[in-house]
Design an enzyme around this catalytic site. Sequence first.
Site, PDB file in Angstrom:
ATOM      1  N   ASP A 118      -3.367  10.185   7.516  1.00 16.20           N
ATOM      2  CA  ASP A 118      -4.691   9.718   6.637  1.00 16.20           C
ATOM      3  C   ASP A 118      -5.693   9.631   7.462  1.00 16.20           C
ATOM      4  O   ASP A 118      -6.118   9.967   8.813  1.00 16.20           O
ATOM      5  CB  ASP A 118      -4.237   8.341   6.324  1.00 16.20           C
ATOM      6  N   GLU A 170       6.231   4.401  -9.821  1.00 19.58           N
ATOM      7  CA  GLU A 170       7.107   3.427  -9.876  1.00 19.58           C
ATOM      8  C   GLU A 170       7.326   2.938 -11.158  1.00 19.58           C
ATOM      9  O   GLU A 170       8.290   2.435 -11.575  1.00 19.58           O
ATOM     10  CB  GLU A 170       6.435   2.231  -8.897  1.00 19.58           C
ATOM     11  N   LEU A 191       0.780   5.958  -6.669  1.00 16.95           N
ATOM     12  CA  LEU A 191       2.371   5.957  -6.415  1.00 16.95           C
ATOM     13  C   LEU A 191       2.782   4.927  -7.828  1.00 16.95           C
ATOM     14  O   LEU A 191       3.818   4.963  -8.280  1.00 16.95           O
ATOM     15  CB  LEU A 191       2.635   5.335  -5.293  1.00 16.95           C
ATOM     16  N   GLY A 237       0.794  -0.955   0.133  1.00 17.26           N
ATOM     17  CA  GLY A 237      -0.218   0.108  -0.127  1.00 17.26           C
ATOM     18  C   GLY A 237       1.025   1.053   0.030  1.00 17.26           C
ATOM     19  O   GLY A 237       2.185   1.331   0.445  1.00 17.26           O
ATOM     20  N   GLY A 238       0.146   2.147  -0.576  1.00 16.06           N
ATOM     21  CA  GLY A 238       1.167   3.546  -0.731  1.00 16.06           C
ATOM     22  C   GLY A 238       1.756   4.215   0.556  1.00 16.06           C
ATOM     23  O   GLY A 238       2.775   4.323   0.784  1.00 16.06           O
ATOM     24  N   ASP A 293      -7.842  43.654  19.708  1.00 15.15           N
ATOM     25  CA  ASP A 293      -7.993  42.592  18.796  1.00 15.15           C
ATOM     26  C   ASP A 293      -7.437  42.626  17.489  1.00 15.15           C
ATOM     27  O   ASP A 293      -7.379  41.429  17.082  1.00 15.15           O
ATOM     28  CB  ASP A 293      -9.365  41.912  19.129  1.00 15.15           C
ATOM     29  N   ASP A 349     -14.847  46.555  20.216  1.00 14.19           N
ATOM     30  CA  ASP A 349     -15.371  45.357  19.360  1.00 14.19           C
ATOM     31  C   ASP A 349     -14.410  44.367  19.227  1.00 14.19           C
ATOM     32  O   ASP A 349     -13.203  44.605  18.934  1.00 14.19           O
ATOM     33  CB  ASP A 349     -15.760  45.695  17.900  1.00 14.19           C
ATOM     34  N   ASP A 363      -9.845  48.495  23.754  1.00 13.81           N
ATOM     35  CA  ASP A 363     -10.638  48.474  22.407  1.00 13.81           C
ATOM     36  C   ASP A 363     -11.865  47.961  22.920  1.00 13.81           C
ATOM     37  O   ASP A 363     -12.180  47.262  23.541  1.00 13.81           O
ATOM     38  CB  ASP A 363      -9.652  47.722  21.521  1.00 13.81           C
ATOM     39  N   TYR A 418     -13.312   1.007  10.948  1.00 15.65           N
ATOM     40  CA  TYR A 418     -12.498   0.929   9.652  1.00 15.65           C
ATOM     41  C   TYR A 418     -13.251   0.575   8.464  1.00 15.65           C
ATOM     42  O   TYR A 418     -13.270   1.507   7.465  1.00 15.65           O
ATOM     43  CB  TYR A 418     -11.470  -0.307   9.982  1.00 15.65           C
TER      44      TYR A 418
HETATM   45  C1  GDG Z   1      -3.249   5.712  -1.173  1.00 14.21           C
HETATM   46  C2  GDG Z   1      -3.781   6.569  -2.002  1.00 14.21           C
HETATM   47  C3  GDG Z   1      -1.885   7.934  -2.666  1.00 14.21           C
HETATM   48  C4  GDG Z   1       0.621  -2.746  -5.291  1.00 14.21           C
HETATM   49  N1  GDG Z   1       0.270  -3.806  -5.480  1.00 14.21           N
HETATM   50  C5  GDG Z   1       1.296  -4.560  -5.047  1.00 14.21           C
HETATM   51  C6  GDG Z   1       2.272  -3.843  -4.374  1.00 14.21           C
HETATM   52  N2  GDG Z   1       1.667  -2.422  -4.442  1.00 14.21           N
HETATM   53  C7  GDG Z   1       2.184  -1.321  -4.097  1.00 14.21           C
HETATM   54  C8  GDG Z   1       2.502  -0.319  -5.045  1.00 14.21           C
HETATM   55  C9  GDG Z   1       2.255   0.847  -4.515  1.00 14.21           C
HETATM   56  C10 GDG Z   1       1.103   0.968  -3.536  1.00 14.21           C
HETATM   57  O1  GDG Z   1       1.070  -0.542  -3.301  1.00 14.21           O
HETATM   58  C11 GDG Z   1      -0.097   1.515  -3.988  1.00 14.21           C
HETATM   59  O2  GDG Z   1      -0.242   2.858  -4.023  1.00 14.21           O
HETATM   60  P1  GDG Z   1      -1.024   3.737  -4.714  1.00 14.21           P
HETATM   61  O3  GDG Z   1      -0.545   5.092  -4.446  1.00 14.21           O
HETATM   62  O4  GDG Z   1      -1.038   3.290  -6.221  1.00 14.21           O
HETATM   63  O5  GDG Z   1      -2.619   3.425  -4.172  1.00 14.21           O
HETATM   64  P2  GDG Z   1      -3.123   3.302  -2.555  1.00 14.21           P
HETATM   65  O6  GDG Z   1      -2.824   2.132  -1.935  1.00 14.21           O
HETATM   66  O7  GDG Z   1      -4.667   3.336  -2.755  1.00 14.21           O
HETATM   67  O8  GDG Z   1      -2.541   4.633  -1.495  1.00 14.21           O
HETATM   68  C12 GDG Z   1      -2.878   6.923  -3.173  1.00 14.21           C
HETATM   69  C13 GDG Z   1      -1.158   6.805  -1.638  1.00 14.21           C
HETATM   70  O9  GDG Z   1      -1.982   6.425  -0.602  1.00 14.21           O
HETATM   71  C14 GDG Z   1       0.180   7.430  -0.901  1.00 14.21           C
HETATM   72  O10 GDG Z   1      -0.207   8.665  -0.389  1.00 14.21           O
HETATM   73  O11 GDG Z   1      -0.921   7.677  -3.697  1.00 14.21           O
HETATM   74  O12 GDG Z   1      -3.713   7.937  -3.993  1.00 14.21           O
HETATM   75  O13 GDG Z   1      -5.134   6.115  -2.327  1.00 14.21           O
HETATM   76  O14 GDG Z   1       3.539   1.247  -3.856  1.00 14.21           O
HETATM   77  O15 GDG Z   1       3.710  -0.653  -5.302  1.00 14.21           O
HETATM   78  N3  GDG Z   1       3.362  -3.971  -3.697  1.00 14.21           N
HETATM   79  C15 GDG Z   1       3.749  -5.382  -3.731  1.00 14.21           C
HETATM   80  N4  GDG Z   1       2.741  -6.290  -4.279  1.00 14.21           N
HETATM   81  C16 GDG Z   1       1.667  -5.989  -4.796  1.00 14.21           C
HETATM   82  O16 GDG Z   1       0.894  -6.906  -5.354  1.00 14.21           O
HETATM   83  N5  GDG Z   1       4.748  -5.742  -2.993  1.00 14.21           N
END
Ligand code: GDG
Length: 739
Positions: free
Chosen positions: A146, A394, A390, A33-34, A693, A514, A512, A92
Amino acid sequence: MGSIVKRLVIVSNRLPVGIEIEDNKIDVKPNVGGLATGMRSVSQKYDSLWIGWSGMHAEDLSLEMRKKTDEALRKEKCLPVYIGKEEIDKYYYGFSNRTIWPLFHYFTQYTEYYQEFWETYVDINKRFAGILKEHLRKDDVLWIHDYHLLLLPRMIKEEFPAIPVGFFLHIPFPSYEVFRILPWRKEIIEGMLGADLLGFHTFDYERHFLSSVRRLLGYDIEFNRINLRTRMSIVDAFPMGIDYGKFHQSALEHRQKSGKDRLDIQKDIENFLSMSPGRKLILSIDRLDYSKGIPNRLHAFEHFLNKYPQYLEKVTLVMLAVPSRDQVEQYQLIKKEVDELVGRINGAYATINWTPVWYFYRSLPFEELIDLYSSSEIALITPVRDGMNLVAKEFIATKTEGRGVLILSEMAGAAKEMGEAILINPNNMDEIADAIHHALEMPAEEQKQRLEVLKERLQRYDIDKWAGDFMDSLLEVADQQQKYLAKRLTSKWEKRMFERYAKANRRIFFLDYDGTLVGFRKDPKHSRPDDELMDILTRLADDKNNRLVLISGRDRDSFTRWFGDKPFDLIAEHGVWLRMQGKDWELFEQMGTHWKEIIRPALQFYVDRTPGTFIEDKNYSMVWHYRKADPELGAMRALELKYELTSLLANLDLEILEGNKVIEVKKMGINKGKAAARILQQDRYDFIFGAGDDWTDEYLFEDMPAEAFTIKVGMINTRASYIVNSHEAVRELLRKFVS
Ligand code: GDG
């Protein structure tokens, strides 16, 4: 920078690692995740502690297992927050992902508003706060992440005003028109404003946030600084970068792998590519989320195959969809929709040697991810909304051979920095189909040129730079905040003031009106003094050792009506008029008013164009009031008016005074400071007190002798020695003088 930060405490919903338990054995695995990917490298730069949920339900762990997981996580510098299954459902899967996520991504039709989701969200934010309270040290710097923890900054700031608190939102902040739909919008904004620094991916999100602050809470905003009375919050855009070096390096290594080291996925890909010349892969990677525009992409790909049939059997869309939030109904529906679409397209177009869409519904280990990135010449990324994205970055980082084209949705935050990609509207199927065609046909030289610019930018503003910039800004804001904090009225200072008061024989108070003695009303005519105030002021003035001067921008008439028979001295129109107790009004200085007819049409023009505003005509000044106007429009028009007046006033010996939601034009050189100074010359005082103020009161503070006690209501940038929160706090002080 690293040396100043003793310890960085990162807080996010999920820890960067997950826990797997089999046969009582604990396995710690990195999360995908990002946020996790990005912040992991940041956490390694500092002495750090990461606080978050481990992904396990609290009730699934015996006390003994908890101890073991705590221990395993501690080695990773992580501290878990325990959350039960039902709580996770509401906090969540509920409020975070069925309320905030859809709303902030403009999916209002998916947004659910349940009070119990909200209540659990508040509770869990409190639980995070509780854990922080146990573990925070006084030198820590805190960085909260977040949309799951929007209330946490305030909870922490209230307990630890001196700890720098940063907050970063990884998803979009929507336009006020969408945000206002939320029943708990004020609480959310107030919660976020506990942070000293608020970071967003793009300037648009920042702008939307500021607009919501202005409209919902009415705070004054100067550029990106929100004046919260006794402190401030700075808002800024920090477009998140990636660990460029890691992706680039891994892609280089991928190319050097010998046959036997190759992973299965890479072998499959090579097999496919070698079957006929000119075969190409189009890659897409996302969490399976409705915001990512996966169905749009499939429809567009199908449209492309129809529109450009010469590419049948030549191009395959490799689609990696990572399972995500599958307990939320909308995610189950999108999964079904995608499954069916892929099935239909493959059913309709596949041949013995060719499958149009390769669809993986799982997550891949990093090495395989790199294989996918490296082997694909085109990436097709089409979110309908995305905070940043991201994956787009990447993909570019893995293009080591100067070949590769990125097709990117303009709805992704990343599009703002990646103008050299082919940008598309994710709802325009024809445009996407043409973009794919364009990408496939793009000459090598052009690909190289575009890539170079993109790569250069990503390499420069990488994840370290992003985090470093955020941390630098946070420390800078915190530094300024400390200065303001030092100006807070403390009991020690109060005590000293009252001691001096008690000893003094000749005392003077400049107050003062107001905003200092009464709160603001939409219409200034309605702010007449209440009985309580009259009582305090009269008692203060009745002490024979005291002299009370009300010093205001008000016109003479209101003051005469309200205070004409009181034992006070009155100064009106910022020092134009003086009325000594029991005497008539006198002019401090002679001056003309011919200029008013030159200024009036300009002010009138702004009244006509800005509903809710009006002109107040004082004897020697003119005021444009915009408190009742729409806050955004009012602020914008005020800027315009100031600009226009500046050129008008050049030869008229006039000046502009900016008060609280007013713009006043008056003769140069007359101000509260000058008026007060004259009064001070008339006698010797051994106790001087001033309270105000707005900006016009700064003149007063400036001209007061150093030993004076000066107090500003709710404005952090001041020459006064101390700051209080509100006019009530001033009254409270005055009450203490007379009791
Ligand atoms: C949130 C926001 C914002 C994905 N599949 C695999 C894997 N990944 C990694 C990618 C990338 C990340 O996960 C995904 O990041 P994203 O930015 O594309 O999207 P979200 O998860 O929705 O993230 C987004 C982010 O936060 C950062 O602020 O950009 O807009 O929604 O790094 O490489 N990594 C591995 N296996 C996978 O199958 N190892």
